[in-house]
Design a protein around this motif. Sequence first.
Motif, PDB file in Angstrom:
ATOM      1  N   SER A 119     -28.859   0.192  37.484  1.00 55.64           N
ATOM      2  CA  SER A 119     -27.662   1.024  37.477  1.00 55.64           C
ATOM      3  C   SER A 119     -27.740   2.188  38.457  1.00 55.64           C
ATOM      4  O   SER A 119     -26.844   3.022  38.504  1.00 55.64           O
ATOM      5  N   GLY A 120     -28.807   2.248  39.252  1.00 50.72           N
ATOM      6  CA  GLY A 120     -28.946   3.361  40.185  1.00 50.72           C
ATOM      7  C   GLY A 120     -27.798   3.463  41.161  1.00 50.72           C
ATOM      8  O   GLY A 120     -27.464   4.549  41.647  1.00 50.72           O
ATOM      9  N   ILE A 121     -27.157   2.323  41.452  1.00 51.53           N
ATOM     10  CA  ILE A 121     -26.031   2.333  42.378  1.00 51.53           C
ATOM     11  C   ILE A 121     -24.834   3.049  41.782  1.00 51.53           C
ATOM     12  O   ILE A 121     -23.904   3.422  42.486  1.00 51.53           O
ATOM     13  N   GLY A 122     -24.840   3.232  40.443  1.00 54.37           N
ATOM     14  CA  GLY A 122     -23.721   3.905  39.790  1.00 54.37           C
ATOM     15  C   GLY A 122     -23.935   5.390  39.636  1.00 54.37           C
ATOM     16  O   GLY A 122     -23.225   6.046  38.897  1.00 54.37           O
ATOM     17  N   LYS A 123     -24.951   5.919  40.325  1.00 54.78           N
ATOM     18  CA  LYS A 123     -25.211   7.369  40.308  1.00 54.78           C
ATOM     19  C   LYS A 123     -25.437   7.891  38.896  1.00 54.78           C
ATOM     20  O   LYS A 123     -24.872   8.882  38.477  1.00 54.78           O
ATOM     21  N   GLY A 124     -26.236   7.152  38.117  1.00 56.06           N
ATOM     22  CA  GLY A 124     -26.608   7.632  36.798  1.00 56.06           C
ATOM     23  C   GLY A 124     -25.624   7.310  35.699  1.00 56.06           C
ATOM     24  O   GLY A 124     -25.757   7.781  34.587  1.00 56.06           O
ATOM     25  N   ARG A 125     -24.660   6.473  35.971  1.00 54.68           N
ATOM     26  CA  ARG A 125     -23.680   6.121  34.962  1.00 54.68           C
ATOM     27  C   ARG A 125     -24.355   5.367  33.813  1.00 54.68           C
ATOM     28  O   ARG A 125     -25.208   4.521  34.025  1.00 54.68           O
ATOM     29  N   HIS A 126     -23.965   5.678  32.573  1.00 53.34           N
ATOM     30  CA  HIS A 126     -24.553   5.010  31.416  1.00 53.34           C
ATOM     31  C   HIS A 126     -24.150   3.549  31.419  1.00 53.34           C
ATOM     32  O   HIS A 126     -22.994   3.215  31.684  1.00 53.34           O
ATOM     33  N   THR A 127     -25.097   2.657  31.114  1.00 53.91           N
ATOM     34  CA  THR A 127     -24.859   1.229  31.284  1.00 53.91           C
ATOM     35  C   THR A 127     -24.484   0.492  30.012  1.00 53.91           C
ATOM     36  O   THR A 127     -24.383  -0.719  30.021  1.00 53.91           O
ATOM     37  N   SER A 128     -24.283   1.180  28.892  1.00 51.24           N
ATOM     38  CA  SER A 128     -23.984   0.479  27.650  1.00 51.24           C
ATOM     39  C   SER A 128     -22.603  -0.159  27.668  1.00 51.24           C
ATOM     40  O   SER A 128     -22.254  -0.905  26.767  1.00 51.24           O
ATOM     41  N   THR A 129     -21.811   0.123  28.676  1.00 51.42           N
ATOM     42  CA  THR A 129     -20.463  -0.441  28.749  1.00 51.42           C
ATOM     43  C   THR A 129     -20.407  -1.700  29.596  1.00 51.42           C
ATOM     44  O   THR A 129     -19.339  -2.256  29.791  1.00 51.42           O
ATOM     45  N   SER A 130     -21.527  -2.166  30.123  1.00 48.48           N
ATOM     46  CA  SER A 130     -21.521  -3.363  30.949  1.00 48.48           C
ATOM     47  C   SER A 130     -22.784  -4.164  30.707  1.00 48.48           C
ATOM     48  O   SER A 130     -23.817  -3.629  30.290  1.00 48.48           O
ATOM     49  N   ALA A 131     -22.702  -5.473  30.974  1.00 52.76           N
ATOM     50  CA  ALA A 131     -23.860  -6.348  30.783  1.00 52.76           C
ATOM     51  C   ALA A 131     -24.899  -6.073  31.858  1.00 52.76           C
ATOM     52  O   ALA A 131     -24.564  -5.728  32.994  1.00 52.76           O
ATOM     53  N   VAL A 132     -26.168  -6.239  31.491  1.00 56.09           N
ATOM     54  CA  VAL A 132     -27.250  -6.063  32.450  1.00 56.09           C
ATOM     55  C   VAL A 132     -28.360  -7.042  32.102  1.00 56.09           C
ATOM     56  O   VAL A 132     -28.683  -7.261  30.937  1.00 56.09           O
ATOM     57  N   ALA A 133     -28.910  -7.707  33.130  1.00 54.10           N
ATOM     58  CA  ALA A 133     -30.001  -8.662  32.932  1.00 54.10           C
ATOM     59  C   ALA A 133     -31.337  -7.954  33.106  1.00 54.10           C
ATOM     60  O   ALA A 133     -31.549  -7.254  34.100  1.00 54.10           O
ATOM     61  N   LEU A 134     -32.221  -8.147  32.139  1.00 58.47           N
ATOM     62  CA  LEU A 134     -33.526  -7.494  32.151  1.00 58.47           C
ATOM     63  C   LEU A 134     -34.629  -8.548  32.220  1.00 58.47           C
ATOM     64  O   LEU A 134     -34.575  -9.553  31.496  1.00 58.47           O
ATOM     65  N   PRO A 135     -35.630  -8.327  33.068  1.00 61.32           N
ATOM     66  CA  PRO A 135     -36.716  -9.312  33.194  1.00 61.32           C
ATOM     67  C   PRO A 135     -37.694  -9.206  32.025  1.00 61.32           C
ATOM     68  O   PRO A 135     -38.053  -8.113  31.594  1.00 61.32           O
ATOM     69  N   LEU A 136     -38.121 -10.355  31.517  1.00 64.74           N
ATOM     70  CA  LEU A 136     -39.074 -10.390  30.422  1.00 64.74           C
ATOM     71  C   LEU A 136     -40.501 -10.440  30.968  1.00 64.74           C
ATOM     72  O   LEU A 136     -40.764 -11.133  31.956  1.00 64.74           O
ATOM     73  N   PRO A 137     -41.431  -9.738  30.338  1.00 61.14           N
ATOM     74  CA  PRO A 137     -42.812  -9.721  30.830  1.00 61.14           C
ATOM     75  C   PRO A 137     -43.429 -11.121  30.920  1.00 61.14           C
ATOM     76  O   PRO A 137     -44.240 -11.397  31.807  1.00 61.14           O
ATOM     77  N   SER A 138     -43.040 -12.028  30.017  1.00 60.77           N
ATOM     78  CA  SER A 138     -43.609 -13.373  29.999  1.00 60.77           C
ATOM     79  C   SER A 138     -42.821 -14.368  30.838  1.00 60.77           C
ATOM     80  O   SER A 138     -43.129 -15.563  30.851  1.00 60.77           O
ATOM     81  N   GLY A 139     -41.791 -13.899  31.545  1.00 60.46           N
ATOM     82  CA  GLY A 139     -40.968 -14.775  32.379  1.00 60.46           C
ATOM     83  C   GLY A 139     -39.617 -15.019  31.756  1.00 60.46           C
ATOM     84  O   GLY A 139     -39.474 -15.114  30.541  1.00 60.46           O
ATOM     85  N   GLY A 140     -38.595 -15.113  32.600  1.00 64.72           N
ATOM     86  CA  GLY A 140     -37.233 -15.281  32.115  1.00 64.72           C
ATOM     87  C   GLY A 140     -36.476 -13.968  32.114  1.00 64.72           C
ATOM     88  O   GLY A 140     -37.042 -12.903  32.427  1.00 64.72           O
ATOM     89  N   TRP A 141     -35.205 -14.041  31.757  1.00 68.92           N
ATOM     90  CA  TRP A 141     -34.333 -12.865  31.755  1.00 68.92           C
ATOM     91  C   TRP A 141     -33.530 -12.835  30.465  1.00 68.92           C
ATOM     92  O   TRP A 141     -33.142 -13.886  29.943  1.00 68.92           O
ATOM     93  N   VAL A 142     -33.261 -11.650  29.971  1.00 67.77           N
ATOM     94  CA  VAL A 142     -32.379 -11.479  28.820  1.00 67.77           C
ATOM     95  C   VAL A 142     -31.235 -10.566  29.240  1.00 67.77           C
ATOM     96  O   VAL A 142     -31.454  -9.520  29.854  1.00 67.77           O
TER      97      VAL A 142
END
Length: 334
Positions: A233-256
């Motif tokens: 979300s850095g491109i949003g200049k610190g905008r809170h991200t709870s209002t949009s979907a975001v993919a997060l990498p899992l330590p064991s592989g894959g994305w949630v």
Amino acid sequence: MARRGDWSRLDEADVRVRPGKGSRPRSKLRPEHADAVSAMVVGKDRGRWTCAVDKDPEHLVVAMRARELGRTSVVVGDQVELVGDTTGAPDTLARMVRVAERTSVLRRTSDDMEGYERVVVANAEQLLIVCALADPPPRTGFIDRCLVAAFAGGLEPVLCLTKADLGDPAELIALYEELELRVVVNRFDEEPDEVRDLLVDRLSALVGHSGVGKSTLVNKLVPDAERAIGAVSGIGKGRHTSTSAVALPLPSGGWVVDTPGVRAFGLAYIKPNDIVTAFPEFHAAAEECPSGCGHLGAPEDPDCYLDTVVEEGTATPGRLASLRRLLASKSEDG
């Protein structure tokens, strides 16, 4: 030809018109972009998309939609191709020139009357429907609607029950037994190991009401979630991200994909046959139903052919009852 200065004898042949920008012929040829690199969209904010090149969470690139894409929809999970500066260095910007065909979509509308559908996540393999067993109490109507969206969008649904230290999951599990769902149960004071194993090397989406423990679950699955969200979300200049979907990498592989908490899950775009398709034993039989049949059975649809399938022993009454509960959920409050 008129003499120089004799304006009275000029005609159109004597006038030279410089073509404007809008009148120049445009070629239908488009660049092939043979040097484009593949990436997955992991976040979106204010007309900019964060993309992981080759799904590498350490190689994030900010991109804009190329002009030739027009207003093509681009959401988290989309597979895209990028050109331009794809180094990911600060203050650089790449261009998305292609969006691959989607293998699945999680869609919703704000209510059942709205005609505009929103694609929340693309290409997810499974949908984890997060539901608390207490505080707040489970809402089966919401679960049913999420199941409908998963079946219609081509995702494998998983029922993820949280706060098992506050409530017994047996009754809720029994309610969905005929649907043959994968069910995982979590407690606040235990690690979500079963959920973690389900997510390895897959793209998965999480959906749930606010307060059901979805954020707590995400923080356990992705210990570095806050930093990862900040990077996206850095491109949003610190905008809170709870209002949009975001993919997060899992330590064991894959994305949630963490989706925003929702109050309702509108299904205005869903048709009855979209749901029946997810039930193989009823799919072909639905073609024998009268035109416009909603497959709800009597009294709404007294001539529904799905009853015959049960009478012939090809399907169980419980499966038909579960299917019809999902069909009815479209007209109920989510």
